[in-house]
Design a protein around this motif. Structure first.
Motif, PDB file in Angstrom:
ATOM      1  N   ILE A   1       0.841  -1.185   0.000  1.00 29.90           N
ATOM      2  CA  ILE A   1       0.000   0.000   0.000  1.00 29.90           C
ATOM      3  C   ILE A   1       0.882   1.241   0.000  1.00 29.90           C
ATOM      4  O   ILE A   1       1.999   1.215   0.513  1.00 29.90           O
ATOM      5  CB  ILE A   1      -0.972   0.039   1.200  1.00 29.90           C
ATOM      6  N   LEU A   2       0.373   2.304  -0.592  1.00 30.53           N
ATOM      7  CA  LEU A   2       1.011   3.618  -0.537  1.00 30.53           C
ATOM      8  C   LEU A   2       0.288   4.421   0.525  1.00 30.53           C
ATOM      9  O   LEU A   2      -0.942   4.585   0.467  1.00 30.53           O
ATOM     10  CB  LEU A   2       0.913   4.322  -1.890  1.00 30.53           C
ATOM     11  N   VAL A   3       1.043   4.913   1.519  1.00 32.94           N
ATOM     12  CA  VAL A   3       0.471   5.647   2.637  1.00 32.94           C
ATOM     13  C   VAL A   3       0.936   7.102   2.580  1.00 32.94           C
ATOM     14  O   VAL A   3       2.139   7.366   2.447  1.00 32.94           O
ATOM     15  CB  VAL A   3       0.887   5.015   3.984  1.00 32.94           C
ATOM     16  N   ARG A   4      -0.016   8.029   2.657  1.00 35.43           N
ATOM     17  CA  ARG A   4       0.308   9.432   2.863  1.00 35.43           C
ATOM     18  C   ARG A   4       0.495   9.618   4.364  1.00 35.43           C
ATOM     19  O   ARG A   4      -0.445   9.498   5.147  1.00 35.43           O
ATOM     20  CB  ARG A   4      -0.823  10.335   2.355  1.00 35.43           C
ATOM     21  N   ILE A   5       1.721   9.894   4.768  1.00 34.07           N
ATOM     22  CA  ILE A   5       2.072   9.892   6.192  1.00 34.07           C
ATOM     23  C   ILE A   5       1.682  11.220   6.827  1.00 34.07           C
ATOM     24  O   ILE A   5       2.118  12.284   6.385  1.00 34.07           O
ATOM     25  CB  ILE A   5       3.574   9.617   6.379  1.00 34.07           C
TER      26      ILE A   5
ATOM     27  N   MET B   1       4.700   5.027  11.768  1.00 34.93           N
ATOM     28  CA  MET B   1       3.953   5.948  10.922  1.00 34.93           C
ATOM     29  C   MET B   1       2.449   5.759  11.080  1.00 34.93           C
ATOM     30  O   MET B   1       1.968   4.676  11.405  1.00 34.93           O
ATOM     31  CB  MET B   1       4.352   5.801   9.449  1.00 34.93           C
ATOM     32  N   ALA B   2       1.723   6.849  10.864  1.00 33.36           N
ATOM     33  CA  ALA B   2       0.267   6.824  10.797  1.00 33.36           C
ATOM     34  C   ALA B   2      -0.152   7.755   9.683  1.00 33.36           C
ATOM     35  O   ALA B   2       0.428   8.835   9.508  1.00 33.36           O
ATOM     36  CB  ALA B   2      -0.344   7.272  12.117  1.00 33.36           C
ATOM     37  N   GLY B   3      -1.141   7.332   8.909  1.00 35.17           N
ATOM     38  CA  GLY B   3      -1.562   8.154   7.791  1.00 35.17           C
ATOM     39  C   GLY B   3      -2.755   7.569   7.076  1.00 35.17           C
ATOM     40  O   GLY B   3      -3.522   6.778   7.647  1.00 35.17           O
ATOM     41  N   VAL B   4      -2.899   7.928   5.808  1.00 37.63           N
ATOM     42  CA  VAL B   4      -4.057   7.566   5.005  1.00 37.63           C
ATOM     43  C   VAL B   4      -3.603   6.781   3.776  1.00 37.63           C
ATOM     44  O   VAL B   4      -2.633   7.168   3.111  1.00 37.63           O
ATOM     45  CB  VAL B   4      -4.824   8.831   4.567  1.00 37.63           C
ATOM     46  N   VAL B   5      -4.292   5.699   3.490  1.00 32.02           N
ATOM     47  CA  VAL B   5      -3.969   4.900   2.310  1.00 32.02           C
ATOM     48  C   VAL B   5      -4.289   5.713   1.060  1.00 32.02           C
ATOM     49  O   VAL B   5      -5.427   6.148   0.850  1.00 32.02           O
ATOM     50  CB  VAL B   5      -4.751   3.578   2.299  1.00 32.02           C
ATOM     51  N   GLU B   6      -3.278   5.914   0.231  1.00 30.67           N
ATOM     52  CA  GLU B   6      -3.424   6.675  -1.002  1.00 30.67           C
ATOM     53  C   GLU B   6      -3.723   5.762  -2.184  1.00 30.67           C
ATOM     54  O   GLU B   6      -4.479   6.117  -3.086  1.00 30.67           O
ATOM     55  CB  GLU B   6      -2.143   7.469  -1.269  1.00 30.67           C
TER      56      GLU B   6
ATOM     57  N   VAL C   1      -3.508   1.208  -3.410  1.00 27.48           N
ATOM     58  CA  VAL C   1      -3.202  -0.172  -3.029  1.00 27.48           C
ATOM     59  C   VAL C   1      -2.689  -0.922  -4.249  1.00 27.48           C
ATOM     60  O   VAL C   1      -3.098  -0.669  -5.384  1.00 27.48           O
ATOM     61  CB  VAL C   1      -4.436  -0.895  -2.443  1.00 27.48           C
ATOM     62  N   GLY C   2      -1.752  -1.834  -4.004  1.00 26.62           N
ATOM     63  CA  GLY C   2      -1.233  -2.662  -5.069  1.00 26.62           C
ATOM     64  C   GLY C   2      -2.140  -3.840  -5.367  1.00 26.62           C
ATOM     65  O   GLY C   2      -3.086  -4.137  -4.618  1.00 26.62           O
ATOM     66  N   TYR C   3      -1.831  -4.531  -6.437  1.00 23.39           N
ATOM     67  CA  TYR C   3      -2.620  -5.698  -6.846  1.00 23.39           C
ATOM     68  C   TYR C   3      -2.669  -6.732  -5.719  1.00 23.39           C
ATOM     69  O   TYR C   3      -1.661  -7.024  -5.077  1.00 23.39           O
ATOM     70  CB  TYR C   3      -1.987  -6.324  -8.098  1.00 23.39           C
ATOM     71  N   GLY C   4      -3.854  -7.252  -5.471  1.00 24.86           N
ATOM     72  CA  GLY C   4      -4.017  -8.316  -4.495  1.00 24.86           C
ATOM     73  C   GLY C   4      -4.348  -7.859  -3.094  1.00 24.86           C
ATOM     74  O   GLY C   4      -4.661  -8.690  -2.232  1.00 24.86           O
ATOM     75  N   VAL C   5      -4.281  -6.564  -2.817  1.00 22.07           N
ATOM     76  CA  VAL C   5      -4.553  -6.075  -1.462  1.00 22.07           C
ATOM     77  C   VAL C   5      -6.062  -5.977  -1.244  1.00 22.07           C
ATOM     78  O   VAL C   5      -6.765  -5.316  -2.007  1.00 22.07           O
ATOM     79  CB  VAL C   5      -3.906  -4.696  -1.225  1.00 22.07           C
ATOM     80  N   THR C   6      -6.548  -6.655  -0.213  1.00 25.78           N
ATOM     81  CA  THR C   6      -7.974  -6.605   0.131  1.00 25.78           C
ATOM     82  C   THR C   6      -8.218  -6.055   1.534  1.00 25.78           C
ATOM     83  O   THR C   6      -9.362  -5.768   1.884  1.00 25.78           O
ATOM     84  CB  THR C   6      -8.594  -8.011   0.042  1.00 25.78           C
ATOM     85  N   ARG C   7      -7.172  -5.910   2.327  1.00 28.11           N
ATOM     86  CA  ARG C   7      -7.336  -5.473   3.711  1.00 28.11           C
ATOM     87  C   ARG C   7      -7.635  -3.981   3.809  1.00 28.11           C
ATOM     88  O   ARG C   7      -8.229  -3.528   4.789  1.00 28.11           O
ATOM     89  CB  ARG C   7      -6.076  -5.782   4.531  1.00 28.11           C
ATOM     90  N   PHE C   8      -7.187  -3.209   2.827  1.00 32.13           N
ATOM     91  CA  PHE C   8      -7.348  -1.763   2.870  1.00 32.13           C
ATOM     92  C   PHE C   8      -7.831  -1.249   1.520  1.00 32.13           C
ATOM     93  O   PHE C   8      -7.655  -1.901   0.481  1.00 32.13           O
ATOM     94  CB  PHE C   8      -6.025  -1.070   3.212  1.00 32.13           C
ATOM     95  N   LYS C   9      -8.393  -0.044   1.553  1.00 28.49           N
ATOM     96  CA  LYS C   9      -8.782   0.669   0.333  1.00 28.49           C
ATOM     97  C   LYS C   9      -8.333   2.118   0.471  1.00 28.49           C
ATOM     98  O   LYS C   9      -8.102   2.593   1.602  1.00 28.49           O
ATOM     99  CB  LYS C   9     -10.283   0.587   0.119  1.00 28.49           C
ATOM    100  N   PRO C  10      -8.195   2.842  -0.627  1.00 25.72           N
ATOM    101  CA  PRO C  10      -7.822   4.251  -0.530  1.00 25.72           C
ATOM    102  C   PRO C  10      -8.778   5.007   0.389  1.00 25.72           C
ATOM    103  O   PRO C  10      -9.993   4.819   0.343  1.00 25.72           O
ATOM    104  CB  PRO C  10      -7.927   4.731  -1.981  1.00 25.72           C
TER     105      PRO C  10
END
Length: 317
Positions: free
Chosen positions: A33-37, A69-74, A76-85
């Motif tokens: 996942i890409l996180v905006r920190i 770190m704490a932030g917001v998911v910007e 998600v890569g292929y296959g990620v189901t635990r989080f969404k933007p």
């Protein structure tokens, strides 16, 4: 190409090696996942690493320091189901490899994160992962702490220690902590049953017969904890790498001792978040610094007198 600001370490050494730079924004690979920190925790290990005293074999130069770190998911890569933007998350990615927390964005495996509890803002959520996981893993995974056991936490007012007091108390242990006298009230507020000032009286003269010691200081202090254990008791040290004689000294006393180093752990993060939700765990933040003042944060934490945690405000700074 999209860019971001980050603090980059360019050589081993003092705080002057931490430079603000503009870099390309990373993109998540599959399972990442890409996180905006929004905020990043500062830990003593950050200072040791910067000075070249910690986990150099896991790092190369230049790199972006920091693991909390704490932030917001910007994205998600292929296959990620635990989080969404848009999901709010906290985590401790990649440790002890470069985590990249001192930056506006970071990518890491999704299972190095958990959903941020709504009860914490980003600053307090960023204070929790590394110290909280260290305390949780030492007490639960290694010590298998149970109700009625006696645990001594050496350094009860620090980053790991103040969280360990709360976790141990939740688990039903009798909690003994060491701290300077001016921090005794803080430790008792967290749930410590007994608090001793290690600067005035040798702890082994005040405490005996404990089941578990959580040792967070190292050096001679680490060895001084061994006589507090009952026969067969267990000392778990986060600083054992600096105490080569620990194992032989423990064996000579009929007690056990082991080193421990925290690992990324989504299950552990979720357990910490659950304790936060029910009001049993609350990280304490002594001070918040803008990202550009990271050198000041390092200078303060290197004095080893911080109560709880220090945090960097990242986004927009």
């Amino acid at each position: 190409m999209a860019t971001m600001y980050a603090i980059q370490q360019q050589a081993w050494g003092g705080p002057d090696q931490l430079r603000r730079v503009e870099l390309g924004r990373p993109s998540p690979l599959p399972t990442e996942i890409l996180v905006r920190i929004e905020a990043a925790g500062v830990n003593p290990v950050d200072v040791f690493t910067r000075e070249g005293k910690a986990y150099m074999r896991a790092l190369s130069l230049p790199h972006i320091p920091g693991w909390d770190m704490a932030g917001v998911v910007e994205a998600v890569g292929y296959g990620v189901t635990r989080f969404k933007p848009g999901d709010e998350v906290f985590g401790m990615p990649w440790f002890p490899r470069a985590g990249g927390a001192y930056a506006e964005y970071a990518v890491a495996p999704s299972r190095h994160f958990a959903h941020k509890p709504a009860e914490l803002d980003f600053v307090h959520a960023a204070a929790l992962p590394l110290a909280g996981l260290t305390a949780w893993q030492m007490l639960v995974d290694v010590a298998e702490l149970r109700s009625g056991m006696r645990v001594l936490i050496n350094g009860g007012a620090g980053g790991v220690g103040h969280l360990a007091i709360q976790i141990a108390k939740y688990l039903g242990a009798h909690v003994i902590a060491t701290a300077r006298t001016e921090k005794h009230e803080f430790c008792r507020m967290l749930g410590a049953d007994e608090v001793f000032d290690y600067t005035t009286t040798p702890i082994q003269k005040s405490v005996q017969g404990v089941d578990v010691v959580i040792e967070l200081v190292g050096g001679e202090t680490c060895l001084a904890m061994l006589p507090t254990l009952r026969k067969g008791g267990l000392l778990i040290s986060a600083q054992a790498a600096w105490v080569p004689e620990l194992q032989s000294e423990a064996a000579a006393r009929g007690v056990r001792a082991t080193s421990y180093l925290v690992e990324p752990d989504a299950d552990g993060l979720e357990a910490l978040a659950a304790l936060v939700k029910i009001g049993e765990l609350s990280p304490h933040v002594q001070a918040v610094f803008p990202l550009d003042q990271v050198a000041s944060a390092h200078a303060l934490i290197s004095q080893r007198r911080v109560t709880g945690k220090l945090v960097l405000a990242v986004w927009g700074h």
